[in-house]
Design a protein around this motif. Structure first.
Motif, PDB file in Angstrom:
ATOM      1  N   UNK A 700       0.785  -1.224   0.000  1.00  0.00           N
ATOM      2  CA  UNK A 700       0.000   0.000   0.000  1.00  0.00           C
ATOM      3  C   UNK A 700       0.824   1.284   0.000  1.00  0.00           C
ATOM      4  N   UNK A 701       1.886   1.316  -0.791  1.00  0.00           N
ATOM      5  CA  UNK A 701       2.687   2.528  -0.898  1.00  0.00           C
ATOM      6  C   UNK A 701       3.785   2.663   0.132  1.00  0.00           C
ATOM      7  N   UNK A 702       3.971   1.646   0.972  1.00  0.00           N
ATOM      8  CA  UNK A 702       5.001   1.737   2.013  1.00  0.00           C
ATOM      9  C   UNK A 702       6.370   1.263   1.542  1.00  0.00           C
ATOM     10  N   UNK A 703       6.440   0.616   0.380  1.00  0.00           N
ATOM     11  CA  UNK A 703       7.713   0.150  -0.175  1.00  0.00           C
ATOM     12  C   UNK A 703       8.031   0.964  -1.424  1.00  0.00           C
ATOM     13  N   UNK A 704       9.217   1.548  -1.449  1.00  0.00           N
ATOM     14  CA  UNK A 704       9.655   2.340  -2.599  1.00  0.00           C
ATOM     15  C   UNK A 704      10.135   1.455  -3.737  1.00  0.00           C
ATOM     16  N   UNK A 705      10.925   0.436  -3.417  1.00  0.00           N
ATOM     17  CA  UNK A 705      11.425  -0.443  -4.478  1.00  0.00           C
ATOM     18  C   UNK A 705      11.818  -1.796  -3.919  1.00  0.00           C
ATOM     19  N   UNK A 706      11.798  -2.767  -4.812  1.00  0.00           N
ATOM     20  CA  UNK A 706      12.240  -4.132  -4.508  1.00  0.00           C
ATOM     21  C   UNK A 706      13.149  -4.571  -5.634  1.00  0.00           C
ATOM     22  N   UNK A 707      14.266  -5.176  -5.267  1.00  0.00           N
ATOM     23  CA  UNK A 707      15.236  -5.630  -6.257  1.00  0.00           C
ATOM     24  C   UNK A 707      15.515  -7.104  -6.000  1.00  0.00           C
ATOM     25  N   UNK A 708      15.210  -7.950  -6.961  1.00  0.00           N
ATOM     26  CA  UNK A 708      15.541  -9.377  -6.889  1.00  0.00           C
ATOM     27  C   UNK A 708      16.537  -9.632  -8.007  1.00  0.00           C
ATOM     28  N   UNK A 709      17.830  -9.630  -7.655  1.00  0.00           N
ATOM     29  CA  UNK A 709      18.873  -9.723  -8.672  1.00  0.00           C
ATOM     30  C   UNK A 709      20.139 -10.354  -8.090  1.00  0.00           C
ATOM     31  N   UNK A 710      20.539 -11.515  -8.613  1.00  0.00           N
ATOM     32  CA  UNK A 710      19.892 -12.203  -9.713  1.00  0.00           C
ATOM     33  C   UNK A 710      18.800 -13.169  -9.238  1.00  0.00           C
ATOM     34  N   UNK A 711      17.846 -13.377 -10.131  1.00  0.00           N
ATOM     35  CA  UNK A 711      16.892 -14.474  -9.995  1.00  0.00           C
ATOM     36  C   UNK A 711      17.402 -15.547 -10.936  1.00  0.00           C
ATOM     37  N   UNK A 712      17.930 -16.621 -10.374  1.00  0.00           N
ATOM     38  CA  UNK A 712      18.611 -17.647 -11.168  1.00  0.00           C
ATOM     39  C   UNK A 712      17.596 -18.656 -11.688  1.00  0.00           C
ATOM     40  N   UNK A 713      17.576 -18.842 -13.007  1.00  0.00           N
ATOM     41  CA  UNK A 713      16.557 -19.681 -13.639  1.00  0.00           C
ATOM     42  C   UNK A 713      17.189 -20.864 -14.355  1.00  0.00           C
ATOM     43  N   UNK A 714      16.558 -22.017 -14.197  1.00  0.00           N
ATOM     44  CA  UNK A 714      16.980 -23.229 -14.888  1.00  0.00           C
ATOM     45  C   UNK A 714      15.738 -23.958 -15.378  1.00  0.00           C
ATOM     46  N   UNK A 715      15.942 -25.138 -15.941  1.00  0.00           N
ATOM     47  CA  UNK A 715      14.808 -25.935 -16.402  1.00  0.00           C
ATOM     48  C   UNK A 715      13.966 -26.428 -15.233  1.00  0.00           C
ATOM     49  N   UNK A 716      14.556 -26.469 -14.029  1.00  0.00           N
ATOM     50  CA  UNK A 716      13.861 -26.995 -12.855  1.00  0.00           C
ATOM     51  C   UNK A 716      13.132 -25.926 -12.058  1.00  0.00           C
ATOM     52  N   UNK A 717      13.385 -24.654 -12.347  1.00  0.00           N
ATOM     53  CA  UNK A 717      12.723 -23.596 -11.590  1.00  0.00           C
ATOM     54  C   UNK A 717      13.625 -22.398 -11.406  1.00  0.00           C
TER      55      UNK A 717
END
Length: 729
Positions: A700-717
């Motif tokens: 509800x406007x209380x978070x300015x930003x979120x950074x998920x880096x890196x999000x590691x991706x493979x064939x399993x998820x």
């Protein structure tokens, strides 16, 4: 609610006002009388110019000057206040010092006024505390009285139907209702646009100089013009979106009514600076955020005023294309080459015509087989009187063509019977055709009275100037025409609203605004975003023990809210394969932290499972102050700012929209399996993006930003290797 506000709304319900549009805007643009507050005979002053223009353009109501220190001005009686007027005041033009404006509005409201234009400056466009406080008081007075107010810090308004001009501009204006309404936070820019459109033979029904928007906002004006049957295009010059949700809803309503909203947007919001700790904030500047969110509700954003004129020219005179394939006929090989080169640069595609179309064209021209499109004219067979029309009709009939461009410009004087006949023939075809036709010139050119008059006889065909800006606008309008506007989106809070629980904990422990990795990832995990198995450790011995529980190899990281990008300072060590290596890494990481100039406080060392995957992605969210929460997806890793392969979308986001967001990036091609690479589990990214969107909604406007880096991706998820949450200050 104030008595005056009740009276305004009651008159709307009783039918005293028209039953369409915004009641406040209607009152502003259709006054029964005009009261000029701050009347003065000082040569050249704005009050005198307004007085002159109100009479010059034939306003039918009474006009009264007010100045408590004068009994006569401009050769007529001058009144001390609104209560002294011979009739109830309706619309005020306010030109008094800023400090006096709130009281003027209060007095006017008590006397029965419905609307006001406050030209006076000196409010929150300035940064000193006194001006900001004065702006706050002005907004409070407007809210209490219910007055429909444009401004402050504006330059007046124009309504061609009502013969209303309160703009203090001495240059003559053509007052003819037309297909365009202009809303501008800059009065000077609004009148410049009016003159430019007037020179192109495009009539403007209304101009609103909205200024600081202490009262009525751009959203209110768009809502009003969306229901105006004469208006086809609404142009808005925006310095800032003052009311995000109403603005988006108004643009959505305009699109539903078949009215295009063309916006020239100024400035970059503070979100990039406020969220400099997160990659998302740095990448998702306000212009990109504005495009992502406003574009979804049908806004066409242009980069400059020349492009705005071309967009208005096209939208005011042509149907919208059903697709994105172009056909073209040129009379010059150079024009053909330029259109192909420039069109490709703007992402346009010229249609590969059907074989039957090529055959028909060859028969028309008498040259047998025809290859290539656009056509390079220069055929002697075009001297055949009907060849030009037959070619146009043949290409339009091709199902691969969605829009046809023709090389031509308006003649400056009478002198070519052939050209005039061609123009008339194209107008006749365009009036009946289901596909749009537009003329495009090589260069921009001046118009004469003759060409403007001729232009009025060709209402169904746009005349676009200069190849580059024309094709850029064509691309924007094709995108607009083929994008289904998003419906009003709603979301429900997640069960038990995990964001509330975490944010309350942060506040209780006085943590923020930057939340460390451990707490950030705990919040992300509650929204279905997978994280590695990991432990925060206080000693080397604990780190070694936890690493053995996880299983080698592991990663060691410094945990500190003061170090949002740990890898930049050597705060991450990977490939730890034994308890001994983990213990040594613990000591090295502590030494790194202690050796930094800023001596950041650390919470410990994180020992985490070393996950494997083929792609490093970035997921992010940012709270833009103008358009609200925005979700970001793209290629991640340490080079994210360099590659900038990211796309943005508005929030909330469902699974379908998440897939559309992913598809906008280049890395999505690799995710699907590229040149022998295995396909990745894209659905895990979809789930994470939807979870991130839900988190921003719940916050509800209380978070300015979120950074998920890196999000590691493979064939399993996929798994979030790092996470960073920045709270709103």
């Amino acid at each position: 609610m104030s008595q005056n506000k009740i009276q305004i709304e009651a008159s709307w319900v009783s039918g005293e006002m028209e039953s369409t549009g915004h009641p406040g805007v209607h009152a502003l643009l259709n006054p029964k009388n005009i009261v000029i507050v701050g009347a003065s005979e000082k040569p050249g002053n704005w009050a005198e110019r307004v007085w002159r223009n109100v009479h010059r353009y034939g306003f039918s109501g009474n006009v009264y000057p007010i100045n408590a220190s004068r009994e006569e001005v401009w050769g007529v009686r001058c009144y001390p206040d609104c209560a002294s007027l011979p009739e109830k005041p309706d619309h005020l033009v306010v030109l008094v010092p800023a400090v006096a404006v709130p009281d003027v509005l209060l007095d006017a409201a008590k006397a029965g006024a419905r609307s006001a234009t406050v030209m006076t400056s000196g409010f929150d466009e300035l940064t000193d505390s006194a001006s900001v406080d004065l702006a706050t008081r002005l907004k409070k007075v407007i809210e209490e009285t219910g007055l429909a107010v444009s401004g402050p810090n504006c330059l007046g308004n124009l309504n061609a139907k009502a013969k209303l001009v309160t703009i203090p501009d001495d240059r003559p204006l053509l007052l003819t209702p037309g297909p365009v309404a202009i809303i501008s936070q800059s009065g000077g820019l609004a009148t410049a646009m009016k003159r430019a459109l007037q020179d192109r033979g495009i009539d403007v029904s209304a101009i609103v100089s909205s200024g600081n928007e202490a009262g009525l906002s751009t959203a209110d004006y768009i809502q009003h013009f969306a229901s105006d049957p004469d208006v086809r295009v609404i142009f808005s010059y925006l310095e800032a979106v003052s009311k995000p949700e109403p603005f988006l809803e108004a643009c959505r309503a305009a699109r539903a009514c078949g009215k295009a909203v063309v916006v020239m947007k100024l400035g970059v919001s503070d979100i990039g600076r406020e969220a400099a700790q997160a990659h998302t904030g740095a990448l998702a500047g306000s212009m990109q955020a504005f495009d992502a969110v406003a574009g979804q509700v049908g806004v066409i954003r242009v980069d400059n005023l020349d492009s705005a004129v071309e967009a208005i020219e096209l939208l005011a005179h042509a149907k919208l294309p059903a697709g994105k394939k172009l056909g073209a006929i040129t009379f010059s090989g150079a024009m053909r080459g330029l259109m192909l080169d420039i069109g490709r640069g703007h992402g346009l595609e010229f249609a590969d015509l059907a074989p039957a179309t090529y055959e028909a064209m060859g028969n028309i021209l008498g040259v047998g087989s025809i290859l290539g499109n656009p056509l390079d004219g220069g055929f002697a067979a075009l001297t055949k009187p009907t060849a030009y029309v037959e070619l146009i009709e043949t290409i339009l009939a091709d199902s691969n063509v969605d829009m046809l461009l023709l090389q031509e410009e308006l003649p400056r004087d009478d002198g070519s019977t052939r050209k005039l006949k061609n123009l008339a023939d194209v107008e006749a075809i365009a009036a009946k055709a289901s596909k749009p036709i537009a003329f495009v010139s090589m260069l921009s050119y001046a118009m004469t009275d003759y060409s403007r008059e001729l232009r009025r006889s060709l209402p169904h065909v746009p005349f676009l100037h200069e190849i580059d800006k024309s094709l850029k606008v064509v691309r924007s309008i094709m995108d607009y025409a083929t994008t289904r506007p998003s419906p009003t989106r709603t979301a429900q809070p997640a069960a038990n609203n995990p964001a509330d629980r975490h944010l309350q904990s942060f506040a209780k422990d006085r943590i923020g605004p930057v939340i460390d990795e451990v707490r950030s990832k705990a919040l992300l995990r509650d929204y279905g975003i997978a994280v590695p198995r990991e432990y925060l450790c206080a000693t080397a011995e604990e780190a070694a023990t936890r690493a053995a529980e996880i299983g080698f190899p592991v990663v060691g990281k410094i945990v500190s809210s003061a170090l949002p990008h740990k890898s930049d300072v050597g705060g991450v060590i990977v490939g730890l394969n034994s308890a001994k290596e983990v213990a040594e890494a613990f000591d090295r990481l502590i030494a790194v932290a202690e050796g930094l100039p800023q001596k950041p406080p650390i919470d410990g060392i994180l020992v985490a499972e070393q996950a494997s995957g083929s792609l490093e992605l970035v997921l992010g969210a940012s709270l833009d102050p103008e358009v609200g929460p925005v979700i970001m997806f793209g290629a991640g890793g340490i080079d994210i700012e360099l590659t900038r392969d990211v796309a943005l979308a508005g929030c909330p986001l469902d699974e379908k929209q998440a897939r559309q967001l992913i598809a906008k990036t280049r890395i999505s091609t690799i995710m699907g399996g590229y040149r022998g690479r295995p396909a990745c589990d894209s659905e895990s990214v979809v789930k994470a993006l939807v979870g991130l969107s839900q988190l921003m909604f719940d916050a509800g406007g209380r978070i300015t930003s979120i950074d998920v880096n890196p999000f590691l991706l493979s064939a399993k998820g996929g798994v979030a290797l790092d996470g960073l949450v920045v709270l709103r200050k």
